[in-house]
Design an enzyme around this catalytic site. Structure first.
Site, PDB file in Angstrom:
ATOM      1  N   LYS A  82       0.903  -1.128  -0.003  1.00 43.71           N
ATOM      2  CA  LYS A  82      -0.015   0.009  -0.070  1.00 43.71           C
ATOM      3  C   LYS A  82       0.935   1.282   0.052  1.00 43.71           C
ATOM      4  O   LYS A  82       1.955   1.104   0.748  1.00 43.71           O
ATOM      5  CB  LYS A  82      -1.025   0.101   1.179  1.00 43.71           C
ATOM      6  N   SER A 157      -9.516   2.097   3.021  1.00 48.75           N
ATOM      7  CA  SER A 157      -8.743   3.141   1.979  1.00 48.75           C
ATOM      8  C   SER A 157      -7.590   2.013   1.413  1.00 48.75           C
ATOM      9  O   SER A 157      -6.811   2.735   0.480  1.00 48.75           O
ATOM     10  CB  SER A 157      -7.693   3.986   2.918  1.00 48.75           C
ATOM     11  N   SER A 181      -9.849   0.061   7.336  1.00 44.71           N
ATOM     12  CA  SER A 181      -9.322  -0.036   5.860  1.00 44.71           C
ATOM     13  C   SER A 181      -8.725  -1.089   5.383  1.00 44.71           C
ATOM     14  O   SER A 181      -8.215  -1.399   4.202  1.00 44.71           O
ATOM     15  CB  SER A 181      -8.060   1.181   5.668  1.00 44.71           C
TER      16      SER A 181
HETATM   17  N1  GLN Z   1     -12.934   4.900   6.526  1.00 50.13           N
HETATM   18  C1  GLN Z   1     -12.139   5.371   7.657  1.00 50.13           C
HETATM   19  C2  GLN Z   1     -11.791   6.625   7.441  1.00 50.13           C
HETATM   20  O1  GLN Z   1     -12.044   7.337   6.130  1.00 50.13           O
HETATM   21  C3  GLN Z   1     -11.169   4.347   7.918  1.00 50.13           C
HETATM   22  C4  GLN Z   1      -9.878   4.540   7.075  1.00 50.13           C
HETATM   23  C5  GLN Z   1      -8.875   3.519   7.789  1.00 50.13           C
HETATM   24  O2  GLN Z   1      -9.159   2.902   7.968  1.00 50.13           O
HETATM   25  N2  GLN Z   1      -7.748   4.248   7.147  1.00 50.13           N
HETATM   26  O3  GLN Z   1     -11.204   7.163   8.287  1.00 50.13           O
END
Ligand code: GLN
Length: 491
Positions: A82, A157, A181
């Protein structure tokens, strides 16, 4: 199994064994996956390649494979990271225009550790800007498409990681999970992913979003593969990450084959309320029935503050983000505006140009909740409820060994489907946020299909340091069913 056309259908475990027995070389494996990744570039999963570096690592792996003696577990296996992990050989952007073209002088600890296990890095994977998002649409470099339906989101994400694994562009990938994410994109793309206990994997070299929540983990097709990767990723890193746990690296494959007979699976009522769509509920219920067939017992439990996890998370995470992102000022690294009058103007223009809308929104929320007069009302209050959410889990774990429920209320939605409504994204995080706030390990495993033939994941949450148990519980399910083998058409 040894022909190059089928290499991409092999699991990490199978590939590692073919490499070890020299039925296939690391070089041809790397070349095969690079060709595939380029052929499916329209998915938008990859942000950067460095073919020379990849092939050089593959040749080194072949030399090590040719030498006698013990080989590390991932020797010659291609992985992709990632783009939140910084890497020396590849551009590291965190999905942000702010870091376009940025080259880090060092590798993230997780990247170094996996390389020490012999993994070959194939490239960097698209993600939401600074890991903020649930649909991968907040990446400055374009969205990622879901391999099951290119008009739908892969989740976020870690959307690039999930899509690349589902499309078999890479046998496994790293992801990060702050509020879901790893688990949510795994669920949306029909792959397996685990977020370990907070502090298990070093955060050194992971571009920080919300430091008290961020955690790295693997995404692959099977629990066995996740266990192999996780064993390589974890372990203390006291000199470089002060929050890394002082617990030795473990062999997370060690419990894989234990029986789940008598396992007590807690089923939280709050995860099965009104907001859950019928198709996801049906697939999750069927998975729970399968566990009963395997000898597990379902125990009704309650996580009473589930709903509060949304406001609590969306206060704490932006608060930490607003502080973490202050380093992007145009002076030390990253983008700098071309035209400015003085230092303040340079900061303003650099940050206006470099950050996307969602990141700006979070910086504003975070700055607000930390400001004088609001700190007690929002930030401190959120911290108190965070503690209560963690306590609720400890109450629940007195009655069960693991907790199971949906990962997300629906299957993957259409790209652009939430329009300009960030709240719709935030609300869809409801089932992953509680475990994140408590710092617990959690995973997602494919358990079927819902509406539009889109994958559905089951979430398993374990108590602290119970990753090996979660992987065991997932592995047993994957021995009995073949949802994890399903493959999107055209890949
Ligand atoms: N969807 C959540 C956010 O937008 C979690 C994102 C994540 O785990 N990096 O913060």
């Amino acid at each position: 199994m040894t022909t190059s056309t089928a290499l991409h259908d092999l699991t990490v475990a199978q590939l590692a064994s073919l490499l070890r027995t020299r039925q296939v070389s690391a070089l041809e494996t790397a070349q095969h996956f690079l060709t595939r990744a380029h052929a499916h570039a329209s998915l938008g999963a990859f942000l950067d390649f460095n073919e020379e570096a990849t092939l050089c690592q593959a040749r080194a792996a072949d030399l090590a494979l040719a030498a006698a003696g013990a080989t590390p577990s991932l020797l010659g296996v291609p992985l992709a990271h990632k783009d939140i992990f910084v890497t020396r050989d590849f551009v590291s952007t965190a999905g942000s225009r702010m870091l376009a073209g940025y080259r880090s002088p060092f590798d993230a600890s997780v990247v170094t550790r996996l390389a020490e296990q012999g993994a070959v890095t194939l490239g960097k994977l698209n993600c939401d800007e600074f890991a903020m998002g649930s649909a991968n649409e907040n990446s400055a470099f374009g969205p990622v498409k879901n391999p099951w339906d290119a008009t739908r989101t892969p989740g976020g994400s870690s959307g690039g990681s999930a899509a690349a694994v589902a499309a078999r562009l890479v046998p496994a990938a790293t992801g990060t999970d702050t509020g879901g994410s790893i688990r949510q994109p795994a669920s949306f793309c029909g792959v397996t992913g685990i977020k370990p206990t907070y502090g298990r994997a070093s955060r050194y070299g992971m571009v920080a979003f919300a430091s008290s929540l961020d955690q790295a983990g693997p995404m692959a097709r099977t629990a066995q593969d996740c266990a192999l990767l996780l064993s390589g990723m974890c372990g203390p890193d006291p000199d470089r990450d002060s929050t890394s746990l002082d617990v030795p690296a473990e062999d997370f494959t060690r419990l894989l084959n234990e029986s789940v007979e008598g396992l007590r699976i807690g089923v939280p009522a709050e995860f099965f309320g009104e907001g859950l769509s019928d198709d996801v509920r049906a697939a999750v219920d069927a998975a729970l029935k399968e566990y009963e067939k395997l000898g597990a017992k379902l125990v009704p439990i309650s996580l009473p503050r589930t709903e509060l996890s949304i406001p609590v998370y969306y206060v704490i995470a932006p608060a930490e983000a607003s502080s973490n992102l202050s380093r992007f000022d145009g002076v030390k690294f990253g983008h700098r505006a071309d035209q400015y009058t003085d230092l303040t103007d340079m900061y303003k223009k650099t940050r206006s140009e470099g950050f996307g809308d969602e990141v700006k929104r979070r910086i504003m929320i975070g700055t607000y909740v930390l400001s004088h007069g609001y700190y007690d009302a929002y930030y401190l209050q959120a911290q108190k409820i965070r503690r209560m959410i963690a306590d609720d889990f400890q109450q629940a774990f007195k009655r069960c060994d693991v907790i199971a429920g949906p990962v997300a209320p629906t299957v993957a939605w259409k790209l652009g489907g939430h329009g300009n409504d960030p709240l719709a994204d935030y609300l869809a995080d409801i089932f992953t946020l509680p475990g994140s706030l408590a710092g617990l390990p959690g995973m997602s495993l494919p358990v079927g299909f819902g509406a539009h033939h889109m994958p559905v994941g089951l979430q398993l949450i374990g108590n602290y340091l119970q990753e090996a148990k979660l992987l065991n519980v997932t592995h047993r399910f994957q021995q009995a069913t073949d949802w994890h083998m399903a493959k999107p058409e055209g890949f």
